[in-house]
Design a protein around this motif. Structure first.
Motif, short mmCIF file in Angstrom:
data_model
loop_
_atom_site.label_atom_id
_atom_site.label_comp_id
_atom_site.label_asym_id
_atom_site.label_seq_id
_atom_site.Cartn_x
_atom_site.Cartn_y
_atom_site.Cartn_z
N ARG A 1 0.79 -1.22 0.01
CA ARG A 1 -0.22 -0.09 -0.04
C ARG A 1 0.86 1.40 -0.05
O ARG A 1 0.81 2.07 -0.68
N LEU B 1 -10.63 -14.67 15.08
CA LEU B 1 -11.12 -13.33 14.49
C LEU B 1 -11.93 -13.41 13.19
O LEU B 1 -11.69 -13.87 12.17
N PRO B 2 -13.15 -12.84 13.72
CA PRO B 2 -14.38 -13.50 12.75
C PRO B 2 -14.03 -12.30 11.47
O PRO B 2 -13.60 -11.30 11.68
N ARG C 1 -16.04 -5.18 12.03
CA ARG C 1 -15.77 -3.89 11.51
C ARG C 1 -14.32 -3.75 11.13
O ARG C 1 -13.89 -3.54 9.95
N GLU C 2 -13.53 -3.80 11.90
CA GLU C 2 -11.98 -3.84 11.74
C GLU C 2 -11.53 -4.90 12.31
O GLU C 2 -11.03 -4.99 13.58
N PRO D 1 -8.91 -7.57 13.46
CA PRO D 1 -7.55 -7.61 13.81
C PRO D 1 -6.58 -8.63 13.19
O PRO D 1 -7.32 -9.76 12.95
N LEU E 1 -2.36 -8.62 18.97
CA LEU E 1 -3.24 -8.46 17.81
C LEU E 1 -3.02 -7.10 17.60
O LEU E 1 -3.03 -6.19 18.45
N TYR F 1 -5.20 -2.66 9.23
CA TYR F 1 -4.60 -1.66 8.04
C TYR F 1 -3.58 -0.91 8.60
O TYR F 1 -3.14 0.10 8.07
N VAL G 1 -1.05 -1.55 18.40
CA VAL G 1 -1.32 -2.90 19.00
C VAL G 1 -2.39 -2.84 20.05
O VAL G 1 -2.15 -2.08 20.83
N LEU G 2 -3.49 -3.79 19.90
CA LEU G 2 -4.49 -3.84 20.62
C LEU G 2 -4.38 -4.54 21.74
O LEU G 2 -4.60 -4.16 22.97
N PRO H 1 -4.58 -6.44 27.38
CA PRO H 1 -4.72 -5.11 26.73
C PRO H 1 -3.37 -4.14 26.85
O PRO H 1 -2.96 -4.13 27.95
N LEU H 2 -3.13 -3.38 25.76
CA LEU H 2 -2.04 -2.25 25.99
C LEU H 2 -2.70 -0.93 26.16
O LEU H 2 -3.82 -0.81 26.25
N ARG I 1 -6.31 0.25 27.15
CA ARG I 1 -7.62 -0.44 26.62
C ARG I 1 -7.83 -1.54 27.81
O ARG I 1 -7.34 -1.59 28.63
N THR J 1 -13.02 -2.89 19.14
CA THR J 1 -12.71 -4.00 18.21
C THR J 1 -13.04 -5.45 18.70
O THR J 1 -12.96 -5.83 19.75
N GLU J 2 -14.00 -6.13 17.82
CA GLU J 2 -14.49 -7.33 18.18
C GLU J 2 -13.67 -8.48 17.92
O GLU J 2 -13.18 -8.41 16.82
N ILE J 3 -13.27 -9.44 18.98
CA ILE J 3 -12.82 -10.58 18.44
C ILE J 3 -13.45 -11.88 19.20
O ILE J 3 -14.26 -11.67 20.17
N LYS J 4 -13.06 -13.10 18.96
CA LYS J 4 -13.62 -14.31 19.59
C LYS J 4 -12.50 -14.81 20.47
O LYS J 4 -11.39 -15.10 19.83
N ILE K 1 -12.34 -5.22 22.77
CA ILE K 1 -11.08 -4.57 23.20
C ILE K 1 -11.44 -2.99 22.87
O ILE K 1 -11.66 -2.68 21.76
#
Lengths: 98, 98, 98, 98, 98, 98, 98
Positions: free
Chosen positions: A34, B29-30, B34-35, B37, B68, B72, B92-93, C7-8, C11, C75-78, C86
């Protein structure tokens, strides 16, 4: 005597590394990325970013360092027949250690 | 000798974890998020973000950590034949503890 | 052993509270609200936001707290088969005391 | 026992004052105003805004205060059958003294 | 007893000076100005803007001062039958000395 | 006696160096560059940028310095028959050393 | 007695210098400049910009100074029959020394 330039603030001067030049072999910059980064060699370093207390933050790069930087960063000029780029330290992504 | 890169500022270098690689099993990670990870392993850590007083904030990650991060975030390059990503610590999350 | 995530920064990790789950009874979140808040339970807390002086601000939430937060935050994760989120502490509107 | 909520940061919880309720008589909020303010009574107060030095600024409002605030500020929820609003102290224009 | 309001933060309350009222004679506010300023008299003053160190900056205005301010600044309400305006000190251009 | 101007804040006054003037020979400014830099000579220097603590940061340039700066930076005026430019120190890319 | 105004914060009051008035002769403001600056004489000076520590930064201008400023800066009013402008110190480009 060759003309030289001394960047201000947190700017550095970079000479881009062309593909034919011998460089650190392990890095490939894919055309499809990108924001395609570019390689260059540091030829001059400014005094560092001005802090709120009036001091300047030391720049973590020195002449001769090989660096990766964003393609669209900085300003290009020709100096003594060579293309150089003046950009800010924050535009540099990483230093390359061969 | 392999080429390595040393990120600047609060940047880290991440090697993405492919699905087929053995990783911490509990995370899915579904595709519909929306965003979405992504998971990766830290391979290099910068000196930390420059503070207003001229010091640098310590980065809360080290080599080998599984993390995680947003899909982008960062810049991709190939280093010694492997895809890596240079991103900022703030992208980083979370750190994954298996 | 279950996988966990840490979480960092500022968060936190939230497990959303579904309608059928037994929760603090007094709260109704109207469908017609402009920014519909959601309820969740805190399952992990980061080290806190980095201050200008290099310290971190303590997070005013702990594991087990029930909170209200904006629907589109985070942000959603499983994780281990459960949906988690998060998000940043600043996305949390209030703590619910039953 | 009634459910209560404790706002975070510099947020406060407001119960809007309906027109039929007995209030401080002197204030009229014209329908034609560009940003029509609304009246409410403070029912909960957060710990205050986080300062750069890690302390929190004291909130200049307390439970029971009657306040004027912008119409589109904050988030509405229903708590124990009553409409309340969670908003930031900076969304409060003035305190009403009857 | 008349109702009064006490502005928060660095806000002040202004009663606009109508053309027919006796005021400092020397000022004419041309209709053709790009941002037409307006005259008003200060009727209440807030505690001052919150500084980064947790103190408040003193407001350089006091009750009774005649001021010039931008036409579109602040929020209008009616208090005890009179139009007033709640605006920030930074919306005040100058103090008028007759 | 010639009129002079004294720039405020971190501004400097630059006299552009025309192509026919004898200058440091090594620099070529390509017409095709995205943001074409220009050369000039510093003729006046302001007191420096105001810091948060009320002091001023020293400007790293002095009268007589040859500099590179962005083409669209600053404001042009004619002073004693000569075109000059008033711009901020941060618009200067680098100092030229012949 | 003439009415005067006292600007707030880092604002100053300027009386524009008309072309027919005798001024410092060396300055010509070309019509073709992108942002045509204007000349004026300082007639009042505010207390200075509020710093983070609660003090005010001294303004580097005084009554009687001739200054250059951007054409579209500030707010115009008529005071005692004369056009004046209220603008911020940062809108002033330079002080003119005849």
């Amino acid at each position: 005597m060759a003309t030289t330039i001394r960047p201000l603030d947190d700017r550095i001067v970079i000479k881009e590394i062309e593909a034919e030049e011998k460089t650190s072999g392990g890095i490939v910059l894919p055309d499809t990325a990108r924001e395609k980064p570019q390689r260059g060699r540091v030829v001059a370093v400014g005094p560092g970013k001005l802090l709120d207390n009036g001091n300047r933050a030391e720049i973590g790069l020195k002449e001769g360092d090989e660096v990766l930087f964003g393609k669209y960063a900085g300003t290009e000029i020709k100096l003594n027949g060579e293309e150089i780029k003046i950009l800010r330290e924050s535009d540099v992504l990483a230093k390359v250690i061969s």
